[in-house]
Design a protein around this motif. Sequence first.
Motif, PDB file in Angstrom:
ATOM      1  N   ALA A   1       0.831  -1.208   0.000  1.00 32.44           N
ATOM      2  CA  ALA A   1       0.000   0.000   0.000  1.00 32.44           C
ATOM      3  C   ALA A   1       0.864   1.256   0.000  1.00 32.44           C
ATOM      4  O   ALA A   1       0.551   2.235  -0.685  1.00 32.44           O
ATOM      5  N   GLY A   2       1.957   1.228   0.750  1.00 27.16           N
ATOM      6  CA  GLY A   2       2.860   2.378   0.773  1.00 27.16           C
ATOM      7  C   GLY A   2       3.489   2.642  -0.581  1.00 27.16           C
ATOM      8  O   GLY A   2       3.603   3.800  -1.009  1.00 27.16           O
ATOM      9  N   LEU A   3       3.906   1.584  -1.273  1.00 22.35           N
ATOM     10  CA  LEU A   3       4.474   1.763  -2.611  1.00 22.35           C
ATOM     11  C   LEU A   3       3.441   2.323  -3.586  1.00 22.35           C
ATOM     12  O   LEU A   3       3.744   3.212  -4.379  1.00 22.35           O
ATOM     13  N   ILE A   4       2.237   1.797  -3.514  1.00 22.75           N
ATOM     14  CA  ILE A   4       1.193   2.269  -4.430  1.00 22.75           C
ATOM     15  C   ILE A   4       0.873   3.732  -4.177  1.00 22.75           C
ATOM     16  O   ILE A   4       0.778   4.536  -5.107  1.00 22.75           O
ATOM     17  N   VAL A   5       0.726   4.090  -2.908  1.00 26.40           N
ATOM     18  CA  VAL A   5       0.406   5.485  -2.582  1.00 26.40           C
ATOM     19  C   VAL A   5       1.560   6.406  -2.944  1.00 26.40           C
ATOM     20  O   VAL A   5       1.359   7.481  -3.502  1.00 26.40           O
ATOM     21  N   ALA A   6       2.774   6.001  -2.656  1.00 31.99           N
ATOM     22  CA  ALA A   6       3.929   6.869  -2.900  1.00 31.99           C
ATOM     23  C   ALA A   6       4.194   7.094  -4.378  1.00 31.99           C
ATOM     24  O   ALA A   6       4.430   8.228  -4.805  1.00 31.99           O
ATOM     25  N   VAL A   7       4.141   6.031  -5.169  1.00 30.38           N
ATOM     26  CA  VAL A   7       4.550   6.164  -6.568  1.00 30.38           C
ATOM     27  C   VAL A   7       3.366   6.357  -7.499  1.00 30.38           C
ATOM     28  O   VAL A   7       3.308   7.325  -8.251  1.00 30.38           O
ATOM     29  N   PHE A   8       2.402   5.441  -7.471  1.00 24.94           N
ATOM     30  CA  PHE A   8       1.312   5.520  -8.438  1.00 24.94           C
ATOM     31  C   PHE A   8       0.329   6.644  -8.134  1.00 24.94           C
ATOM     32  O   PHE A   8      -0.343   7.137  -9.037  1.00 24.94           O
ATOM     33  N   MET A   9       0.210   7.020  -6.861  1.00 26.27           N
ATOM     34  CA  MET A   9      -0.655   8.146  -6.519  1.00 26.27           C
ATOM     35  C   MET A   9       0.153   9.432  -6.330  1.00 26.27           C
ATOM     36  O   MET A   9      -0.379  10.441  -5.879  1.00 26.27           O
ATOM     37  N   HIS A  10       1.449   9.374  -6.628  1.00 25.43           N
ATOM     38  CA  HIS A  10       2.349  10.532  -6.654  1.00 25.43           C
ATOM     39  C   HIS A  10       2.480  11.254  -5.319  1.00 25.43           C
ATOM     40  O   HIS A  10       2.744  12.457  -5.274  1.00 25.43           O
ATOM     41  N   MET A  11       2.285  10.541  -4.201  1.00 23.00           N
ATOM     42  CA  MET A  11       2.429  11.178  -2.893  1.00 23.00           C
ATOM     43  C   MET A  11       3.887  11.458  -2.554  1.00 23.00           C
ATOM     44  O   MET A  11       4.175  12.320  -1.725  1.00 23.00           O
ATOM     45  N   ALA A  12       4.818  10.754  -3.150  1.00 26.29           N
ATOM     46  CA  ALA A  12       6.236  10.976  -2.866  1.00 26.29           C
ATOM     47  C   ALA A  12       6.688  12.349  -3.354  1.00 26.29           C
ATOM     48  O   ALA A  12       7.683  12.881  -2.860  1.00 26.29           O
ATOM     49  N   TRP A  13       5.957  12.920  -4.285  1.00 22.65           N
ATOM     50  CA  TRP A  13       6.356  14.210  -4.841  1.00 22.65           C
ATOM     51  C   TRP A  13       5.444  15.356  -4.406  1.00 22.65           C
ATOM     52  O   TRP A  13       5.525  16.459  -4.932  1.00 22.65           O
ATOM     53  N   GLU A  14       4.567  15.100  -3.471  1.00 27.67           N
ATOM     54  CA  GLU A  14       3.661  16.143  -2.989  1.00 27.67           C
ATOM     55  C   GLU A  14       4.289  16.928  -1.841  1.00 27.67           C
ATOM     56  O   GLU A  14       5.284  16.509  -1.258  1.00 27.67           O
ATOM     57  N   ARG A  15       3.670  18.021  -1.495  1.00 30.82           N
ATOM     58  CA  ARG A  15       4.134  18.808  -0.353  1.00 30.82           C
ATOM     59  C   ARG A  15       3.881  18.048   0.932  1.00 30.82           C
ATOM     60  O   ARG A  15       2.957  17.239   1.034  1.00 30.82           O
ATOM     61  N   LEU A  16       4.685  18.321   1.927  1.00 26.60           N
ATOM     62  CA  LEU A  16       4.605  17.605   3.196  1.00 26.60           C
ATOM     63  C   LEU A  16       3.257  17.837   3.886  1.00 26.60           C
ATOM     64  O   LEU A  16       2.706  16.927   4.504  1.00 26.60           O
ATOM     65  N   ALA A  17       2.695  19.030   3.758  1.00 24.29           N
ATOM     66  CA  ALA A  17       1.411  19.315   4.393  1.00 24.29           C
ATOM     67  C   ALA A  17       0.300  18.441   3.805  1.00 24.29           C
ATOM     68  O   ALA A  17      -0.562  17.944   4.529  1.00 24.29           O
ATOM     69  N   LEU A  18       0.335  18.216   2.504  1.00 23.06           N
ATOM     70  CA  LEU A  18      -0.671  17.368   1.875  1.00 23.06           C
ATOM     71  C   LEU A  18      -0.491  15.912   2.299  1.00 23.06           C
ATOM     72  O   LEU A  18      -1.468  15.200   2.548  1.00 23.06           O
ATOM     73  N   VAL A  19       0.742  15.480   2.411  1.00 24.03           N
ATOM     74  CA  VAL A  19       1.015  14.117   2.859  1.00 24.03           C
ATOM     75  C   VAL A  19       0.480  13.929   4.274  1.00 24.03           C
ATOM     76  O   VAL A  19      -0.166  12.921   4.583  1.00 24.03           O
ATOM     77  N   TYR A  20       0.729  14.901   5.148  1.00 28.02           N
ATOM     78  CA  TYR A  20       0.206  14.815   6.517  1.00 28.02           C
ATOM     79  C   TYR A  20      -1.315  14.811   6.529  1.00 28.02           C
ATOM     80  O   TYR A  20      -1.938  14.098   7.300  1.00 28.02           O
ATOM     81  N   ALA A  21      -1.926  15.613   5.672  1.00 30.42           N
ATOM     82  CA  ALA A  21      -3.392  15.703   5.641  1.00 30.42           C
ATOM     83  C   ALA A  21      -4.027  14.395   5.182  1.00 30.42           C
ATOM     84  O   ALA A  21      -5.131  14.060   5.599  1.00 30.42           O
ATOM     85  N   ILE A  22      -3.335  13.631   4.368  1.00 33.98           N
ATOM     86  CA  ILE A  22      -3.896  12.384   3.862  1.00 33.98           C
ATOM     87  C   ILE A  22      -3.499  11.191   4.726  1.00 33.98           C
ATOM     88  O   ILE A  22      -4.301  10.297   4.968  1.00 33.98           O
ATOM     89  N   LEU A  23      -2.282  11.151   5.220  1.00 30.74           N
ATOM     90  CA  LEU A  23      -1.791   9.973   5.934  1.00 30.74           C
ATOM     91  C   LEU A  23      -1.998  10.036   7.444  1.00 30.74           C
ATOM     92  O   LEU A  23      -2.090   8.992   8.090  1.00 30.74           O
ATOM     93  N   LEU A  24      -2.078  11.215   8.014  1.00 25.94           N
ATOM     94  CA  LEU A  24      -2.209  11.327   9.462  1.00 25.94           C
ATOM     95  C   LEU A  24      -3.563  10.844  10.002  1.00 25.94           C
ATOM     96  O   LEU A  24      -3.581  10.129  11.010  1.00 25.94           O
ATOM     97  N   PRO A  25      -4.704  11.177   9.392  1.00 24.09           N
ATOM     98  CA  PRO A  25      -5.977  10.689   9.944  1.00 24.09           C
ATOM     99  C   PRO A  25      -6.092   9.159  10.022  1.00 24.09           C
ATOM    100  O   PRO A  25      -6.500   8.642  11.064  1.00 24.09           O
TER     101      PRO A  25
END
Length: 114
Positions: free
Chosen positions: A60-84
């Motif tokens: 799931a981490g690989l899919i979210v990071a690469v295919f959903m492009h979360m690895a290249w997003e801003r840190l605030a957006l990553v926190y908003a999606i992964l923290l909850p």
Amino acid sequence: MSETRTHVQAQSGQHHPVRLYLIVWGLLFVLSAFSYLVDYFQIQGYPRWSLILLFMMLKAGLIVAVFMHMAWERLALVYAILLPPLLVLVFVVLMVSESNYTIFTRHAFFGAVP
């Protein structure tokens, strides 16, 4: 010629090399094979579920990071999606520990249920 290529890439957004996607696809295939090997070797109990959940989270981490492009997003957006979901998982762990305490006290004060 290179100026034209750079201009086209800037207009259409960031492009990632196909090699990256193929590597991630290969890793997903290997992790899936490992999760099937857990069943093949008939691992039972907590090690079984721990390994299956570990492989699931890695995939799931690989899919979210690469295919959903979360690895290249801003840190605030990553926190908003992964923290909850992480906080929900913490609350679930707290509720499970509380339920164990509740069962223990019921058995201690009311006796074992037939």
